[in-house]
Design an enzyme around this catalytic site. Structure first.
Site, mmCIF file in Angstrom:
data_model
loop_
_atom_site.group_PDB
_atom_site.id
_atom_site.type_symbol
_atom_site.label_atom_id
_atom_site.label_comp_id
_atom_site.label_asym_id
_atom_site.label_seq_id
_atom_site.Cartn_x
_atom_site.Cartn_y
_atom_site.Cartn_z
ATOM 1 N N THR A 191 1.027 -0.850 -0.791
ATOM 2 C CA THR A 191 -0.117 0.055 -0.195
ATOM 3 C C THR A 191 1.025 1.575 -0.208
ATOM 4 O OG1 THR A 191 -1.336 -0.872 1.024
ATOM 5 C CG2 THR A 191 -1.491 1.681 1.414
ATOM 6 N N ARG A 219 -14.076 -7.626 1.280
ATOM 7 C CA ARG A 219 -13.390 -7.487 2.877
ATOM 8 C C ARG A 219 -12.896 -5.709 2.328
ATOM 9 N NH1 ARG A 219 -7.391 -5.476 2.588
ATOM 10 N NH2 ARG A 219 -6.829 -6.186 4.982
ATOM 11 N N VAL A 220 -12.346 -4.563 3.202
ATOM 12 C CA VAL A 220 -12.480 -3.744 3.427
ATOM 13 C C VAL A 220 -11.069 -3.667 4.026
ATOM 14 C CG1 VAL A 220 -12.568 -0.877 3.581
ATOM 15 C CG2 VAL A 220 -14.172 -2.435 2.105
ATOM 16 N N THR A 242 1.226 0.707 6.376
ATOM 17 C CA THR A 242 1.123 -0.607 5.800
ATOM 18 C C THR A 242 0.751 -1.702 5.866
ATOM 19 O OG1 THR A 242 2.085 -1.360 3.670
ATOM 20 C CG2 THR A 242 3.344 -0.812 5.325
ATOM 21 N N GLY A 243 0.398 -2.621 5.493
ATOM 22 C CA GLY A 243 0.923 -4.160 5.903
ATOM 23 C C GLY A 243 -0.727 -4.341 6.736
ATOM 24 N N GLY A 245 -4.371 -4.890 7.046
ATOM 25 C CA GLY A 245 -5.514 -4.095 7.358
ATOM 26 C C GLY A 245 -5.919 -4.478 8.845
#
Ligand code: ASP
Length: 330
Positions: A191, A219-220, A242-243, A245
């Site tokens: 991201t 999915r969010v 990032t990573g 979520g």
């Protein structure tokens, strides 16, 4: 021992900016001013983003150097990655969900505390631009799915196919086993979250992603969620993540970092504390990566992550650098 040394160096890397007002009597170029008059602080613009997205920080820097606003810098910076078909984690060319749909998440935040976000957006290559339109053209903060897509068309965006032959072929191969593993390979989630401070001393941020590869439909993650994937408070600073979520959402990571900076922590210390909260709460941390970057009003930056391998791109008047982030595990 070595890590401490490294941390020290990282922390010292960006102390060049003096955004704190200085008294006129202390300012060499303003000897005639009255003693009690405050002079405009010297603001040195800079930008940072997650991972070594050097073309993105170069673009953002171009905007800042030309006297542009931080908001335009971060928008245009992250658009570089959204447009890059070889980047399979952001924008066009992103890896699809497990049903084969590329669904994008993005958010943006300006110095006044305004924000806009889109989640689960299909068929539009620049979600960050749509997020900005949500912020500026609607009374809302977030639009999702079909509503977001419909709004994008109303704003003049064109429908496009985001699934590249490469991402499609990889997805087809993945379908052979169809193993749904929500654990991300720690080197495989990129991201872009970007922060910038401009010549006016104003801070903005943007964050955009195609999310976890082969995620469940709908999915969010954290990236479009204000407070989780991104937060900016122009009085204090900004942070982005990032990573995995899910882990960032649980601790509202970016908001946490900004609040820790408000309480006096440096960006580096605040990022470390945010990672520690995740590590302490989830003993499975060995299996996932999370990385944070942060910037404060004085132009100091910091970054920290769970596992080695994360870095951030930095650009100011003295040039561009890829700065490795210190990590919790060695
Ligand atoms: N944070 C993103 C998400 O969870 C993915 C990533 O940065 O790797 O959707």
């Amino acid at each position: 021992m070595q890590r401490r040394k490294f941390l020290k160096n990282v922390g010292l890397g960006a102390t060049a900016v003096a955004a704190t007002p200085v008294m006129a009597k202390d300012h060499p170029s303003d000897l005639n001013s009255s003693k009690n008059k405050w002079v405009k602080p010297q603001i040195k613009p800079l930008t940072i983003c997650t991972w070594n997205f050097h073309r993105a920080t170069a673009k953002a820097w171009e905007v800042l150097q030309a006297g542009g606003k931080a908001l335009d810098a971060v928008e245009q910076g992250v658009m570089i990655e959204e447009a890059d078909l070889s980047n399979q984690t952001v924008g066009r060319g992103g890896r699809p969900d497990r049903d084969g749909f590329v669904t994008l998440d993005a958010c943006i935040m300006d110095p006044k505390g305004n924000c806009g976000a889109v989640v689960y957006l299909k068929n539009i290559g620049h979600p960050i631009q749509v997020a900005r339109k949500v912020m500026e053209e609607t009374p809302h903060v977030m639009l999702a799915g079909e509503g977001a897509e419909q709004f994008a068309y109303e704003m003049g965006f064109k429908k496009e196919n985001l699934l590249t032959p490469q991402s499609k072929a990889e997805w087809e191969a993945w379908k052979v086993t169809s193993q749904y593993k929500p654990i991300i390979n720690i080197e495989n989630h990129d991201t872009i979250g970007m922060l910038a401070i401009d010549q006016f001393g104003d801070i903005s941020g943007a964050c955009t992603t195609s999310g976890m590869a082969y995620k469940m439909a709908g999915r969010v993650g954290d990236s479009p969620l204000i407070g989780a994937g991104l937060f900016v408070d122009n009085e204090i600073g900004g942070a982005t993540a990032t990573g995995v979520g899910e882990e960032v959402v649980k601790t509202v990571g970016s908001f946490l970092i900004v609040e820790l900076m408000r309480q006096g922590k440096s960006p580096q210390e605040a990022c470390e504390e945010a990672v520690m909260r995740i590590v302490k709460k989830n003993r499975e941390y060995a299996n996932f990566q999370v990385g944070f970057i942060a910037l404060n009003k004085a132009g100091e930056t910091g970054a920290y992550c769970i596992h080695p391998g994360f870095s951030y791109s930095y650009y100011d008047q003295s040039g561009q650098e890829n700065r490795p982030a210190a990590s919790y595990t060695e």
